[in-house]
Write an enzyme that holds these catalytic residues in place. Structure first.
Site, short mmCIF file in Angstrom:
data_model
loop_
_atom_site.label_atom_id
_atom_site.label_comp_id
_atom_site.label_asym_id
_atom_site.label_seq_id
_atom_site.Cartn_x
_atom_site.Cartn_y
_atom_site.Cartn_z
N GLU A 89 9.46 -4.17 10.31
CA GLU A 89 9.88 -2.81 9.74
C GLU A 89 10.43 -1.89 10.82
OE1 GLU A 89 7.01 -0.88 6.97
OE2 GLU A 89 8.20 0.79 7.05
N ASP A 130 0.97 -1.50 0.16
CA ASP A 130 -0.19 -0.04 -0.12
C ASP A 130 1.02 1.30 -0.09
OD1 ASP A 130 0.84 -0.04 2.63
OD2 ASP A 130 -1.17 0.33 3.61
N SER A 131 2.24 1.15 -0.17
CA SER A 131 3.13 2.29 -0.22
C SER A 131 2.74 2.83 -1.51
CB SER A 131 4.57 1.97 -0.18
OG SER A 131 4.74 0.80 -0.99
O1 KIV Z 1 3.53 -1.15 1.54
C1 KIV Z 1 4.46 -1.46 1.53
O2 KIV Z 1 5.33 -1.31 0.42
C2 KIV Z 1 5.16 -2.25 2.64
C3 KIV Z 1 6.62 -2.62 2.59
C4 KIV Z 1 7.28 -1.26 3.01
C5 KIV Z 1 7.01 -3.78 3.66
O3 KIV Z 1 4.23 -2.54 3.38
#
Ligand code: KIV
Length: 263
Positions: free
Chosen positions: A177, A40-41
């Site tokens: 994380e 979701d990033s």
């Molecule tokens: O949303 C994302 O990209 C993530 C990663 C940072 C693990 O959760």
């Protein structure tokens, strides 16, 4: 890559994981990665949001479909967006099943430790492999007051308890994380599922980075990001040269134009 093979790599060769949000990037990443996360990033690095909280199921499905068109061998995991799984295990199942049906991905990822154990158990027992996510959880940013790494020893036992809870609930792997390196290593020693570190420890069972961070396509660079390229400079250069050539009429050149077909 299958879920059992991914899980079996605990303690073996480090697992290579990267995010991807488009078909062609997924195709490129697929050549090297064991796992592609549609994280979701994407809300921040693709859609320009300030946090991941505004990401919807529709965003995840659209990007998940694109990634599935580009990937052929890596394990594809799609993130459950904020608001799609916290309410109840039943709601989580409905949304996770939708992600799997509509994208064709193999597994889902969700943020949360002990408080999400019941939901992880519910999904895992019903055919949905779950990658968990503990430590710094971006979806909790309003509660935490920002994106805060877990460095203070006072909170280590909580994160270890979270990792153990998601393992016991049936998660096949756990993203760790933003934690002190020693804590990342400790979690890795204390759970039997692969730990995938991002700002955690080199001793995790694998690593993940957000593609745009890694390739230099996103201006904010957290401590844990190493840039393996500078795409932004390359793109600026290309855009500037194109603009200049359009203005001075050196583009399109003869080789970029069609000749007249006679008769
Ligand atoms: O949303 C994302 O990209 C993530 C990663 C940072 C693990 O959760």
């Amino acid at each position: 890559m299958t879920v059992p093979r991914f899980r079996a790599q605990k303690g073996g060769a480090p697992l290579v994981c990267l995010t991807a949000y488009t078909a062609h990037v997924a195709h490129l990443v697929d050549a090297e990665a064991d796992c592609i996360l549609v994280g979701d990033s994407l809300g921040m690095v693709i859609h320009g949001m300030d946090s991941t909280l505004g990401v919807t199921m529709e965003h995840m499905i659209m990007h998940g479909q694109a990634v599935m068109r580009g990937a052929s061998k890596a394990l594809v995991v799609v993130d459950m967006p904020f608001g799609s799984f916290e309410e109840s295990p039943e709601v989580a199942f409905r949304n996770a099943a939708r992600l799997i049906k509509e994208t064709g991905c193999t597994a889902v990822k969700l943020e949360g430790g002990r408080e999400m154990a019941e939901t992880i158990r519910h999904l895992s027992a019903r055919g949905i492999p779950v990658m968990a996510h503990v430590g710094l959880m971006p979806q909790q940013m309003n509660v935490a007051g920002g994106f805060k790494a877990v460095r203070d020893e006072e909170f280590w036992e909580d994160v270890i308890a979270d990792a153990k809870a998601v393992e016991a609930a049936g998660a096949f792997a756990v993203v760790v994380e933003g934690v002190a390196a020693e804590l990342g290593e400790k979690i890795t020693r204390n759970v039997s599922i692969p730990t995938i570190g991002i700002g955690a420890s080199v001793n995790c069972d694998g690593q993940i980075l957000v593609f745009e961070d890694m390739i230099g396509l996103f201006p904010r660079v957290p401590t844990f990001v190493k840039r393996y390229g500078n795409m932004e400079d390359m793109m600026i250069d290309g855009i500037q040269r194109y603009a200049q050539e359009v203005r001075d009429r050196s583009f399109p050149a003869v080789e970029h134009t069609y000749s007249t077909k006679k008769g």
